[in-house]
Structures are given as structure tokens and as C-alpha cells.
Design a protein around this motif. Structure first.
Motif, short mmCIF file in Angstrom:
data_model
loop_
_atom_site.label_atom_id
_atom_site.label_comp_id
_atom_site.label_asym_id
_atom_site.label_seq_id
_atom_site.Cartn_x
_atom_site.Cartn_y
_atom_site.Cartn_z
N ARG A 180 -35.68 51.66 12.61
CA ARG A 180 -37.04 51.88 12.15
C ARG A 180 -37.84 50.59 12.24
NH1 ARG A 180 -38.25 49.47 7.33
NH2 ARG A 180 -36.81 49.48 5.60
N ARG A 181 -39.15 50.74 12.14
CA ARG A 181 -40.03 49.58 12.18
C ARG A 181 -39.92 48.83 10.87
NH1 ARG A 181 -45.12 49.43 10.54
NH2 ARG A 181 -45.34 51.67 10.27
N GLU A 182 -40.13 47.55 10.90
CA GLU A 182 -40.14 46.75 9.68
C GLU A 182 -41.35 45.83 9.75
OE1 GLU A 182 -38.12 46.66 6.97
OE2 GLU A 182 -39.17 44.93 6.13
N GLY A 183 -42.37 46.14 9.02
CA GLY A 183 -43.60 45.34 9.09
C GLY A 183 -44.34 45.61 10.39
N LEU A 184 -45.21 44.68 10.76
CA LEU A 184 -46.08 44.95 11.90
C LEU A 184 -45.85 44.02 13.09
CD1 LEU A 184 -49.35 45.37 9.85
CD2 LEU A 184 -48.03 47.18 10.90
N GLY A 185 -45.08 42.97 12.89
CA GLY A 185 -44.99 41.96 13.95
C GLY A 185 -43.93 42.23 15.00
N GLY A 186 -43.70 43.48 15.36
CA GLY A 186 -42.66 43.77 16.35
C GLY A 186 -41.26 43.60 15.81
N ASN A 187 -41.09 43.77 14.51
CA ASN A 187 -39.76 43.69 13.92
C ASN A 187 -39.22 45.08 13.62
OD1 ASN A 187 -39.54 40.88 13.86
ND2 ASN A 187 -40.78 40.79 12.00
N TYR A 188 -37.92 45.23 13.74
CA TYR A 188 -37.27 46.52 13.49
C TYR A 188 -35.97 46.27 12.75
CZ TYR A 188 -40.50 47.57 17.21
OH TYR A 188 -41.65 47.66 17.94
N ILE A 189 -35.46 47.29 12.08
CA ILE A 189 -34.10 47.18 11.59
C ILE A 189 -33.29 48.35 12.14
CG2 ILE A 189 -34.68 45.87 9.51
CD1 ILE A 189 -34.36 48.35 7.88
N ALA A 190 -32.00 48.11 12.36
CA ALA A 190 -31.16 49.13 12.99
C ALA A 190 -29.75 49.06 12.43
CB ALA A 190 -31.13 48.92 14.49
N GLY A 191 -29.00 50.11 12.64
CA GLY A 191 -27.62 50.12 12.19
C GLY A 191 -26.94 51.42 12.58
N THR A 192 -25.68 51.53 12.22
CA THR A 192 -24.94 52.78 12.43
C THR A 192 -23.72 52.76 11.51
OG1 THR A 192 -24.01 54.27 14.08
CG2 THR A 192 -23.43 51.93 14.28
N SER A 193 -23.10 53.91 11.33
CA SER A 193 -21.88 53.95 10.52
C SER A 193 -20.67 53.84 11.43
CB SER A 193 -21.81 55.27 9.75
OG SER A 193 -22.85 55.32 8.82
N PRO A 194 -19.71 53.01 11.06
CA PRO A 194 -18.51 52.90 11.91
C PRO A 194 -17.64 54.15 11.79
CG PRO A 194 -18.26 51.58 9.94
CD PRO A 194 -19.62 52.17 9.88
N GLU A 195 -16.72 54.28 12.73
CA GLU A 195 -15.78 55.41 12.65
C GLU A 195 -14.84 55.19 11.46
OE1 GLU A 195 -14.17 54.99 16.64
OE2 GLU A 195 -16.28 54.55 17.04
N GLU A 196 -14.35 56.30 10.97
CA GLU A 196 -13.51 56.29 9.77
C GLU A 196 -12.36 55.29 9.89
OE1 GLU A 196 -14.14 58.70 7.16
OE2 GLU A 196 -12.63 57.64 5.96
N ALA A 197 -11.72 55.28 11.06
CA ALA A 197 -10.53 54.43 11.22
C ALA A 197 -10.88 52.95 11.30
CB ALA A 197 -9.77 54.84 12.48
N LEU A 198 -12.12 52.65 11.64
CA LEU A 198 -12.50 51.26 11.85
C LEU A 198 -13.37 50.71 10.73
CD1 LEU A 198 -13.36 51.49 15.65
CD2 LEU A 198 -11.27 50.62 14.62
N GLU A 199 -13.25 51.28 9.55
CA GLU A 199 -14.04 50.81 8.42
C GLU A 199 -13.76 49.33 8.15
OE1 GLU A 199 -16.36 51.85 6.48
OE2 GLU A 199 -16.48 53.98 6.94
N PRO A 200 -14.81 48.52 8.04
CA PRO A 200 -14.56 47.09 7.80
C PRO A 200 -14.04 46.84 6.39
CG PRO A 200 -16.90 47.57 7.80
CD PRO A 200 -16.22 48.84 8.16
#
Ligand SMILES: Cc1cc2nc3c(=O)[nH]c(=O)nc-3n(C[C@H](O)[C@H](O)[C@H](O)COP(=O)(O)OP(=O)(O)OC[C@H]3O[C@@H](n4cnc5c(N)ncnc54)[C@H](O)[C@@H]3O)c2cc1C
Lengths: 501, 265
Positions: A366-386
Motif C-alpha cells: 500500500r501507499r505510505e504518505g505522498l512522496g512515492g513511499n510504499y509498504i509491503a509484505g507477505t506471510s511466510p509458509e507455515e513450515a518456514l515461520e521465522p
């Protein structure tokens, strides 16, 4: 006698419209200012006798207060008290001062009939919130769920946020500004899961959520910067969806609850004292019924601890609520799961219309503020949980699991730079990834409000209200959440979200 | 219950009197803002006027009162609540009218009761409520004619009132200049006019922020948008450029911002 003398002395002082002794002792510094500006003009011709009776009244009130303090049920003790210690007694103890905990505290205080009628104490071990999920979350709110309970919770919470200042405004303080971004959520589905999306859409519409379905061509028309390869269907929230500042919401709940008389105490709940009863069911089975008598609070950085006698305990300890329940020997399937959020910069990325995009691969941004910044992520697979012992960020994870999907979905983000990153703990319910709300079946004064698995922030206003209803009125009155109770865990009936990711 | 209120009432009355008398005095002789009303003294003997006192006297006074009396605090929060209730009430759903006269008449009636103005599709005549809220009832003749232009400038319309306009599928122009209750949630609801709306004026609305402007992306047919003088948006230069980018077919008017800032960005 001493009272009399004090009255006498007061008489000789210069008086304003408000006698010196009638102010509340807790705000001595505000007095000076008011005194200077007001009293001169107001003290012209007031009979002294009036002041005498006023002062007498005040002194009597002080005496009454002292007598009240000495009554059982209050904190007063002849020994010197350490104010930083938690109180000795409370009606409701809420463990965990995250957004859920404070929301419950606010709603209970809001529902009490008599001011000060219910004594609520929120116990928080870390007042800086360095590890609390609330302040480390992405701040999103959506109605695109499949379970009616979750949809209704979101709609009610959005309704709350719309009128947030009618609920959480504190007199003579700045109004609450959540910095809500009305940009909507956009879910993308491929061929395999499109039918689930369509069903969810029908459910959501039937509960009054404003969601629309888009075909791949419509999607391209609306958001030309999305690469629609592989997308069969998209669902897009038109109203009440977007993101906001979690810290502001937490502080607003806290400020209002404190102003209504809720108390905060800093320390960690480490143990409970309870009594047990053995009851026999109609079938002749024996069940142990327990009742918590007091909560043991370990004061930070010290060996001192203080038990709080209480009638009701609420477990709102977020990711650590499983651990807290374990001290009572209860198996609560909630554990911390580490999730990363990466902050990206890309000057020629998509603009103001960027929604909270969730791809069927599980990657979101998603966008974060107005200056061309974004944040991103995903959930890892069950077996690879950190590993969850710390909040270190794995940058390799971004390169391998996030970036490839993101760059292919939004080609404009190909030249992005990761400028920073953080990690937070999901309060992950390993049983069915949904909240556990309500009373424990065998401990008859322990309530749960936990296990939200990534959507607790957005549901906090409605969950707080539901919990307050349950505690104060005995049942849910606005939204029926009995399906999300603890019973389903014991009976092994999961309430799963039918999600596309 | 009534006893504390009576004493409070008297107290307020007295303080109001004092404030008023002091005001009139200071208007007679400007520098004497601190002298008691009884002793009208020449300006020279009065302490110098306070140059650093940002909050006006009555706010300071109220603040002081609330710190001393629970009653005042209660009264203040009560008036706050009443104000909100009044606005909510003015924006209720006109269900009864809608059932008996249809949604178009209900919408027109709602607009006129809020002292707004409107024009029906295919008509050149405007129905406008005057300053005292009086309007021409001849709008009742236009049963089942949808609205084309609505002017709600400087009214109390809020998102709740939009329920009454939900059925207006031919609304082309909506003007909301200077509406104190129009906020981001309101803008997010405007998607209901997404197919028809061509002109939108939200200038001078104090509660609009950038987060709400992002919701205008749903109005795909928009041709003219006025976002002048919105005090709530923090970096207007960037926001307006982004807005123009988001609505390429729309002509965005943005006056009343610091010009130097715009050129910089
Ligand atoms: C990366 C990430 C992204 C997220 N994104 C979203 C999102 O977009 N939308 C959304 O709605 N939700 C999101 N969430 C989920 C959301 O943040 C949580 O569900 C929510 O904050 C839970 O609130 P809480 O008050 O229960 O927990 P917390 O905020 O963790 O609060 C619990 C508090 O309890 C305290 N505590 C714990 N044990 C004890 C003890 N024994 N004694 C005293 N105090 C104790 C802790 O110190 C903590 O402060 C996200 C979470 C993460 C990690």
C-alpha cells in the motif's frame, strides 16, 4: 478544632469569586493563571459571611472524603503508600494495554451506570509499546471477509471511526484525527479462487458492505498500472476501507478511558490465585470449575509484586496471551508469529489512487504518505515461520518472497529501493486464525479477547463494545459473537475464513 | 439534580455579565483589558495589554471553570453532545416523505430544509431556500423528476444526509463549498454518484484532508473539481499534482494556497 482554625485563617485571605480552598488540589498550577486574570475584577463586593460558609462546606467535604477513604473497599491505608504500585482491589483487571485492552476499558467505563461504579485496571508491562502488535501493524481496515462475524465487526468499527470524536473526544483536548486514508482494499483472484471471491462478495453485500467486483479489463481500466496477467477477478472496496494511524487510535482509547476513570498500572501479570470447585454434570462426569481471586503483578525492574484482588480478568495480552493462559494450565492456541513490513521508495510508482492491494500470491502493498513511499509484505509458509525470539528483519525474505511477485504485478515498482523495514508479532491463532472472544468454559471469571491473527486493530472498537456488553450485561447485544467463543476450540469446530490467500 | 444546575446557572449568569461588561469597557478604551469594571481608570494606570495571550478570554475562562467545577465540565460536554445530536437530526433519513412522495421529492425536501438549492432535470428553474429557511413548495409538482444540480453551500450536510440522495442517478453538479460537516467519510461516500457526477465543488471545507481526496478516484466522470482553500491538507502543492494525475480528465481548480509552495513542488 483544627478545621475551625483553618477556616478562620482562610477568612483573612483575599478572596476571589472562587475561594482558594474550593479548587481541586490536583491542579495547583492552573490556579495561578486564573487567579491573576480573574480575581481582581471579581472580588469587589462579596460578603465575608458567604465565604465562611463556603469554606466550612469545603472542610466538611474534606472530612467526609477522609471518612470515605477509611471505609473498606478503598485503597487508603495508614502506612505510606507507593502510588506507582497497582491498586489492591479492582472490579475488572485487563491484562494487556494494547488497542484491544484499552478499547475494552473504554467501553466498560462508558457503559457503567454510575461514574466510578466499576473499577477497571489495565495492566501493561511495557508502556513504550516497543513490541506490541498494535503499533507495529499496517493499520488497514477492510470489510472483505467471508465470516459474517468479521464483516459485521468491520462495519461496526468503521461506523465507530466515522464518529470517533463523538466517542473519544475529551473535553478541552484536541479532537482525534486518525489520518484515515479512504483508498480501499483491492483483492486479486486467479481462475482457481475466483469462485470463492464471488461467494464472499455476495456475503459481504448481503451484510451491507460496499464492495464491487471487477473483471480483468475493468481492473486495467481503473488501475492502468496493474499488470493483470493471471487475474480472473478482483474485488474492490468502495467505502469504509483503507488505513489509518494505529498509534492515534490506541492513544485516543487510552486517553478517553483514563478520563473516564480507568486506571493504568505498569507491570507484568505473572500468576493468578484461584479457587477450585468440583462439580458433577448430569452424566456423572466431574468437572473442575475455577474462579480467579487475584492477579499477581510483577512491577518492572524490581522484585516487588502486588496482587490485585478482582472479580473479572480479561486476557487481552495479544501475541503473549497463549503464554498467559498457560500459567493457568489452559491451552489457548495463540502464539506470536513474526511478520515483516518493508518500506519501499519508488518515485515513479502508482499515485494517490493506490489501494491496499492484496495479490493472490499473498503479497500485499500500500501507499505510505505522498512522496512515492510504499509498504509491503507477505506471510511466510507455515513450515518456514521465522524464529520469534526477537524482532530482527530478514532482508533476504524480501528479495525472495516479496519482490518477484510485487514487480510482476506492478511493473512500475521494479526500480524500487527498500529504505527501511520492521517486524511485528501477529497474535496468531493456530487453530483457525480467528479471534477468541468470550468466557472460558471452566474458569468462570476469565474472559478472552485475543487471537485476531492480523485483523485485531481494525476490529478493536467493535470487539471492545462486545466485550463490555458481555461483562456488563451478560450477553452480546449489538453483534452476536458467540460463535467466536472458546467453546469452539474445545469442541474442535474451527471457524475458518474462506480466503483467497 | 436541579440544585447543582441552579447554582451553576447563576454562576454562569454572573460570569457572563462580567465578561460582557469587561468587553464593552475594553471597546471604549482599547488598552484597558485587565482593569475591573467598577473602576474606570485612565489607560495610563492600567497594566500593559498582554501581547502573548493566544486563546480568547472566554475560552480561557471556560477552561478555568471546567478545572474547578465538575458541573461546568458536564455542561460543556452536554452542549457538545447536543450540537452533534442536532446535526445528526437535521440529516436524518426522510423515510416517511420517501414512502409517500418518492425519493426525488424526499431528496428535494431534505435539501431545502437544510437551506440548500436544487434544480430538477430538464428544468431551468432553481428552488432555493432563503436565509430564514423559507422555500417555494412548488417543488412538489415535480414528482418523479430526478435532480440535476444541487447546491449545499454553507449548510450542515453530513455523510448521514447522503442517504437521502442515494437514488439520484442523474446528479451532475454538486456544490459543497464551506460545509463544516463535510469530511473524508463524506467524500468516500460520493461513489454513489460515480456514473453521473461531472462537477464537484468542495472548496473551503475545513474538515477535508488528503486521505479523503484519495476517495475521489471513484468519480470517473468528473470534469470539474474545485478544491480551493482546504485548510486540512498539509502539503497542497504535492496533493494537487497527485490529484490531477489521478483524475486526468478533470479540470482541477485550486486557489487560495500559498503560491510559492506550489511553484517549489
Ligand atoms: C506486521 C503486522 C501487520 C498488521 N496489520 C494489520 C492490519 O493491517 N489491520 C489490522 O486490523 N490488524 C493488523 N495487525 C494485527 C493487529 O496489530 C493486532 O491484531 C492487534 O494489534 C492486537 O491488539 P492487542 O491489543 O490484542 O495486542 P498488542 O497490541 O500486542 O497488545 C498486547 C499488550 O499486552 C502486553 N502484555 C502481554 N503480556 C502481558 C502480561 N503478562 N502482563 C502485562 N502486559 C502484558 C504487551 O506488552 C502488549 O503491549 C497486524 C499485525 C502485525 C504484526
Amino acid at each position: 478544632m483544627s478545621t475551625w482554625r483553618r477556616v478562620h485563617v482562610n477568612l483573612r485571605k483575599a478572596h476571589g469569586l472562587f475561594p482558594v480552598s474550593s479548587r481541586r488540589v490536583t491542579q495547583p498550577n492552573t490556579w495561578k493563571y486564573g487567579h491573576l486574570t480573574l480575581c481582581k475584577s471579581l472580588s469587589t463586593s462579596r460578603p465575608l459571611r458567604d465565604d465562611f460558609f463556603k469554606d466550612l462546606e469545603v472542610q466538611l467535604a474534606a472530612m467526609r472524603q477522609k471518612a470515605l477513604d477509611a471505609l473498606p473497599g478503598s485503597d487508603w491505608s495508614p502506612l505510606k503508600m507507593d502510588r506507582s504500585l497497582p491498586p489492591e482491589r479492582a472490579d475488572v483487571v485487563i491484562v494487556g494495554g494494547g488497542v484491544i485492552g484499552w478499547s475494552i476499558a473504554y467501553w466498560i467505563k462508558q457503559k457503567e451506570r454510575l461514574r466510578g461504579g466499576v473499577r477497571v485496571v489495565v495492566v501493561e508491562k511495557d508502556p513504550t509499546y516497543s513490541q506490541a502488535s498494535t503499533v507495529l501493524s499496517a493499520g488497514g481496515i477492510r470489510q472483505q471477509f467471508s465470516l459474517p462475524e468479521n464483516i459485521c465487526l468491520s462495519i461496526a468499527s468503521a461506523q465507530f471511526m466515522k464518529n470517533i470524536n463523538e466517542h473519544l473526544h475529551v473535553l478541552n483536548e484536541d479532537p482525534v484525527d486518525l489520518q484515515f486514508n479512504h483508498s480501499g482494499y483491492l483483492f486479486l483472484a486467479n481462475e482457481e479462487v475466483a469462485h470463492i471471491m464471488e461467494e464472499n462478495y455476495k456475503t459481504q453485500r448481503s451484510f451491507g458492505a460496499h464492495v464491487s467486483l471487477l473483471s480483468a479489463t475493468q481492473l486495467k481500466e481503473k488501475f492502468p498500472w496493474i499488470n493483470t496477467d493471471g487475474v480472473a477477478l478482483a474485488s474492490y472496496g468502495l467505502e469504509n476501507e483503507g488505513w489509518f494511524d494505529p498509534w492515534t487510535l490506541l492513544q485516543a482509547f487510552k486517553r478517553k478511558a483514563l478520563s473516564l476513570g480507568a486506571e493504568q498500572s505498569i507491570g507484568e501479570v505473572t500468576d493468578f490465585k484461584y479457587t477450585s470447585n468440583i462439580a458433577t454434570t448430569a452424566e456423572g462426569d466431574q468437572v473442575v470449575q475455577r474462579r480467579i481471586k487475584s492477579v499477581k503483578v510483577q512491577v518492572n525492574n524490581s522484585l516487588e509484586y502486588q496482587p490485585i484482588e478482582c472479580a473479572i480478568v480479561v486476557n487481552a495480552a495479544g501475541a503473549l496471551s497463549g503464554k498467559l493462559a498457560a500459567t493457568l494450565g489452559i491451552l489457548l492456541p495463540v502464539e506470536p508469529r513474526k511478520r515483516y513490513i518493508y518500506v519501499l521508495n519508488c518515485p515513479d510508482g502508482p499515485g494517490l489512487d493506490t489501494p491496499f492491494l492484496i495479490d493472490y500470491s499473498g503479497v500485499w502493498f500500500r501507499r505510505e504518505g505522498l512522496g512515492g513511499n510504499y509498504i509491503a509484505g507477505t506471510s511466510p509458509e507455515e513450515a518456514l515461520e521465522p524464529d520469534t525470539s526477537d524482532l530482527e528483519v530478514d532482508h533476504q525474505f524480501f528479495e525472495e518472497k516479496v519482490w518477484p511477485h510485487l514487480a510482476s504485478r506492478v511493473p512500475a515498482l521494479e526500480k524500487l529501493k527498500v529504505t527501511s523495514a520492521w517486524a511485528g508479532f501477529y497474535d496468531y491463532n493456530t487453530f483457525d486464525q480467528n479471534a477468541v472472544i468470550g468466557l472460558h468454559p471452566s474458569i468462570n471469571n476469565m474472559f478472552f479477547a485475543t487471537g485476531f491473527s492480523g485483523h485485531g486493530l481494525q476490529h478493536s472498537p467493535a470487539v471492545g463494545r462486545a466485550m463490555a456488553e458481555l461483562i456488563m450485561e451478560g450477553n452480546f447485544t449489538s453483534i452476536d459473537l458467540s460463535n467466536l467463543g472458546f467453546r469452539r476450540i474445545i469442541q474442535k469446530e474451527p471457524m475458518l475464513e474462506r480466503n483467497i490467500v | 439534580m436541579s440544585a447543582p444546575f441552579m447554582s451553576l446557572y447563576r454562576c454562569c449568569q454572573r460570569s457572563a455579565l462580567l465578561v460582557v461588561s469587561r468587553r464593552s469597557l475594553s471597546s471604549v478604551s482599547p488598552p484597558s483589558s485587565v482593569s475591573p469594571p467598577s473602576s474606570v481608570s485612565p489607560p495610563s494606570s492600567v497594566s500593559p495589554p498582554s501581547s502573548v495571550s493566544p486563546p480568547p478570554l472566554h475560552t480561557r475562562f471556560l477552561l478555568y471553570l471546567t478545572q474547578c467545577f465538575y458541573d461546568v465540565e458536564m455542561l460543556q460536554s452536554w452542549t457538545f453532545l447536543q450540537r452533534w445530536k442536532r446535526i445528526q437530526k437535521r440529516n436524518t433519513y426522510y423515510g416517511y416523505t420517501q414512502k409517500n412522495y418518492g425519493s426525488d421529492i424526499a431528496a428535494a425536501y431534505y435539501i431545502l430544509s437544510l437551506k440548500g438549492g436544487l434544480r430538477f432535470v430538464g428544468q431551468s428553474e432553481w428552488f432555493i431556500a432563503d436565509r430564514r429557511g423559507k422555500f417555494n413548495w412548488a417543488f412538489l409538482d415535480h414528482k418523479d423528476t430526478p435532480l440535476e444540480e444541487v447546491n449545499m453551500n454553507y449548510t450542515d450536510i453530513n455523510y448521514r444526509g447522503l442517504d437521502n440522495l442515494e437514488e439520484q442517478k442523474s446528479l451532475r453538479t454538486l456544490s459543497l463549498r464551506g460545509c463544516p460537516e463535510v469530511n473524508d467519510w463524506f467524500l468516500a461516500r460520493l461513489h454513489m454518484f460515480e456514473d453521473s457526477l461531472e462537477e464537484l465543488d468542495i472548496s473551503h471545507c475545513p474538515r477535508i484532508t488528503t486521505g479523503g481526496l484519495a476517495a475521489l478516484r471513484n468519480l470517473k466522470g468528473l470534469k470539474r473539481l474545485d478544491v480551493s482553500s482546504l485548510p486540512g491538507i498539509s502539503s497542497p502543492g504535492v496533493v494537487i499534482i497527485l490529484l490531477e494525475e489521478m483524475l486526468p480528465k478533470c479540470d482541477v481548480t485550486a486557489n487560495g494556497y500559498d503560491h510559492t509552495l506550489r511553484e517549489e513542488s
